[in-house]
Structure formats: structure tokens, C-alpha cells
Design a protein around this motif. Structure first.
Motif, PDB file in Angstrom:
ATOM      1  N   MET A 106      -2.986  -0.266   3.662  1.00  0.00           N
ATOM      2  CA  MET A 106      -2.502  -1.398   2.876  1.00  0.00           C
ATOM      3  C   MET A 106      -3.633  -2.375   2.543  1.00  0.00           C
ATOM      4  SD  MET A 106       1.210  -2.356   4.518  1.00  0.00           S
ATOM      5  CE  MET A 106       0.541  -3.101   5.965  1.00  0.00           C
ATOM      6  N   ALA A 107      -3.465  -3.044   1.433  1.00  0.00           N
ATOM      7  CA  ALA A 107      -4.317  -4.183   1.055  1.00  0.00           C
ATOM      8  C   ALA A 107      -3.490  -5.430   1.287  1.00  0.00           C
ATOM      9  CB  ALA A 107      -4.729  -4.079  -0.403  1.00  0.00           C
ATOM     10  N   LYS A 108      -4.167  -6.548   1.567  1.00  0.00           N
ATOM     11  CA  LYS A 108      -3.432  -7.786   1.759  1.00  0.00           C
ATOM     12  C   LYS A 108      -4.170  -8.967   1.144  1.00  0.00           C
ATOM     13  CE  LYS A 108      -4.687  -7.347   6.620  1.00  0.00           C
ATOM     14  NZ  LYS A 108      -4.198  -7.368   7.980  1.00  0.00           N
ATOM     15  N   VAL A 109      -3.390  -9.952   0.742  1.00  0.00           N
ATOM     16  CA  VAL A 109      -3.903 -11.200   0.177  1.00  0.00           C
ATOM     17  C   VAL A 109      -3.163 -12.307   0.897  1.00  0.00           C
ATOM     18  CG1 VAL A 109      -4.086 -12.615  -1.891  1.00  0.00           C
ATOM     19  CG2 VAL A 109      -4.284 -10.130  -2.066  1.00  0.00           C
ATOM     20  N   GLY A 156       0.827  -1.201   0.000  1.00  0.00           N
ATOM     21  CA  GLY A 156       0.000   0.000   0.000  1.00  0.00           C
ATOM     22  C   GLY A 156       0.854   1.240   0.000  1.00  0.00           C
ATOM     23  N   THR A 157       0.391   2.240   0.742  1.00  0.00           N
ATOM     24  CA  THR A 157       1.088   3.519   0.787  1.00  0.00           C
ATOM     25  C   THR A 157       1.331   3.934   2.231  1.00  0.00           C
ATOM     26  OG1 THR A 157       1.062   5.801  -0.019  1.00  0.00           O
ATOM     27  CG2 THR A 157      -1.038   4.874   0.659  1.00  0.00           C
ATOM     28  N   GLN A 158       2.451   4.610   2.438  1.00  0.00           N
ATOM     29  CA  GLN A 158       2.815   5.113   3.755  1.00  0.00           C
ATOM     30  C   GLN A 158       3.188   6.579   3.624  1.00  0.00           C
ATOM     31  OE1 GLN A 158       5.323   2.755   6.448  1.00  0.00           O
ATOM     32  NE2 GLN A 158       6.775   4.440   6.366  1.00  0.00           N
ATOM     33  N   ASP A 164       8.433  11.992   1.351  1.00  0.00           N
ATOM     34  CA  ASP A 164       7.127  11.962   0.692  1.00  0.00           C
ATOM     35  C   ASP A 164       6.423  10.649   0.972  1.00  0.00           C
ATOM     36  OD1 ASP A 164       7.417  14.466  -0.469  1.00  0.00           O
ATOM     37  OD2 ASP A 164       8.452  13.648  -2.220  1.00  0.00           O
ATOM     38  N   SER A 165       5.150  10.600   0.637  1.00  0.00           N
ATOM     39  CA  SER A 165       4.442   9.327   0.730  1.00  0.00           C
ATOM     40  C   SER A 165       5.001   8.401  -0.338  1.00  0.00           C
ATOM     41  CB  SER A 165       2.937   9.521   0.561  1.00  0.00           C
ATOM     42  OG  SER A 165       2.644  10.008  -0.717  1.00  0.00           O
ATOM     43  N   GLY A 166       4.966   7.120  -0.040  1.00  0.00           N
ATOM     44  CA  GLY A 166       5.506   6.156  -0.980  1.00  0.00           C
ATOM     45  C   GLY A 166       4.975   4.773  -0.711  1.00  0.00           C
ATOM     46  N   SER A 167       5.453   3.829  -1.486  1.00  0.00           N
ATOM     47  CA  SER A 167       4.988   2.449  -1.374  1.00  0.00           C
ATOM     48  C   SER A 167       5.542   1.785  -0.117  1.00  0.00           C
ATOM     49  CB  SER A 167       5.447   1.641  -2.583  1.00  0.00           C
ATOM     50  OG  SER A 167       4.913   2.187  -3.758  1.00  0.00           O
ATOM     51  N   VAL A 168       4.731   0.925   0.448  1.00  0.00           N
ATOM     52  CA  VAL A 168       5.141   0.094   1.571  1.00  0.00           C
ATOM     53  C   VAL A 168       4.659  -1.322   1.261  1.00  0.00           C
ATOM     54  CG1 VAL A 168       3.071   0.594   2.951  1.00  0.00           C
ATOM     55  CG2 VAL A 168       5.136  -0.154   4.093  1.00  0.00           C
ATOM     56  N   ALA A 169       5.493  -2.306   1.547  1.00  0.00           N
ATOM     57  CA  ALA A 169       5.129  -3.693   1.268  1.00  0.00           C
ATOM     58  C   ALA A 169       5.734  -4.587   2.340  1.00  0.00           C
ATOM     59  CB  ALA A 169       5.633  -4.110  -0.112  1.00  0.00           C
TER      60      ALA A 169
END
Length: 187
Positions: free
Chosen positions: A180-183, A45-47, A55-60
Motif C-alpha cells: 500500500m501507499a499512504k498519504v 493499494g493491492t491485496q 483474486d488480488s484486488g484493491s485494499v484501502a
């Protein structure tokens, strides 16, 4: 200091909201009918950090979750979530290790909705600067939907941290907001 007080009050309120327990509700793992119902998920998602320099950015990351083996409320259930996530944006890389128990106040068949506090540690590395770590408190909410052994979900979390010292008189608060989204797969 004010953020620490807010974080502590939020965590206490969410924990107390799970209800009171008798002595028999401690250590449900010792009950022969206990089922941990573990699951593993990938999340992304994003953080967005509160720090103006990032800046805001991707988080995984990944998440391991299971039913709490230490405490069983009279109603609902507590789901322990252990997550490891990483953010890398604008010369700042952070790795978050967190423990987030969520009280599931909706636990209706395949749908679960929960919220809870958490504890964590953030390891931060700044390009052209030093690296340091910060302890964290967080509050979050999540929703999951099961499709047989698989599930999809979403989570939002705010994290308060202590300041990280990057050297050269640069001390920064790593507090952040994450969606965040999760699978994942239930075992």
C-alpha cells in the motif's frame, strides 16, 4: 501449524531486533519529555489472498500512528500503527483491524524506515456463504517521507490468519500479502 510457527518466529525476531531495554526504558509516556507525535493517513493499494478462490484486488483504509508510550529502545524508536482496511473482490469482503509496532531503524530527519510484527483480526463475509472472523499475525516493513506536516509512505505486509468457517464445509485461510501507499498528516 507450520505457518503459525513461522509467524511467531518472525514476530519474535523482529521484536528482539529492536534491542534490549533497561527498566528505565519502560513507560516513556511517563517522562515529561515524551511526545506522541501522532499522525493520520489514508492508505490504498493491492491485496492478494493465498486462497485460490479470491483474486488480488484493491485494499484501502485509514491508519493512526504514534510513538510507543510503553517501550523506548536504547537506539531508534518504535512507532505504533493502528490500521483499519477493507478489501472487496470476487464476492469476498474482508475488514482488517491491526496493531503494527514498527521499529524505525532509519530515522534520519524527514525519512523513516521501519519493520515489525503485528496482531490483527479479519472479519470476512462471503457472498452466497456465511461470515466469520480470523485472528492474524503479520510482519511488515514501511518507509515514510515527511514534507512539513504532511507525509507520503509505502508499506508491504504479509499476514497469517486462522481459518474462517463460512459454513457448508467451506473453511478458508485468509492469509494475504498487501502492498500500500499512504498519504497523511503529522500533528
Amino acid at each position: 501449524m507450520q505457518r503459525t510457527l513461522i509467524a511467531t518466529a518472525t514476530a519474535a525476531g523482529l521484536t528482539l531486533g529492536a534491542g534490549t531495554a533497561s527498566a528505565a526504558d519502560w513507560f516513556p509516556i511517563a517522562d515529561e519529555g515524551f511526545s506522541a507525535q501522532p499522525s493520520v493517513a489514508v492508505a490504498g493499494g493491492t491485496q492478494e489472498l493465498d486462497w485460490d478462490g479470491a483474486d488480488s484486488g484493491s485494499v484501502a483504509g485509514i491508519e493512526l500512528a504514534m510513538n510507543c508510550g510503553l517501550f523506548a529502545p536504547e537506539q531508534g524508536r518504535i512507532r505504533q500503527q493502528i490500521s483499519l482496511t477493507q478489501y472487496d473482490e470476487d464476492g469476498l469482503e474482508t475488514t482488517h483491524l491491526e496493531l503494527n509496532p514498527h521499529y524505525l531503524f532509519v530515522d534520519d530527519g524527514p525519512l523513516t524506515v521501519g519493520a515489525g510484527p503485528g496482531l490483527g483480526y479479519v472479519d470476512a463475509d462471503r457472498d452466497g456463504g456465511g461470515d466469520d472472523g480470523a485472528f492474524a499475525l503479520q510482519a511488515g516493513a514501511s518507509v515514510n517521507y515527511d514534507f512539513g506536516p504532511a507525509f507520503v509512505g509505502a508499506e508491504a505486509r504479509y499476514q497469517w490468519t486462522t481459518e474462517a468457517d463460512f459454513g457448508n464445509n467451506v473453511e478458508e485461510d485468509l492469509s494475504n500479502t498487501r502492498v500500500m501507499a499512504k498519504v497523511g498528516v503529522n500533528f
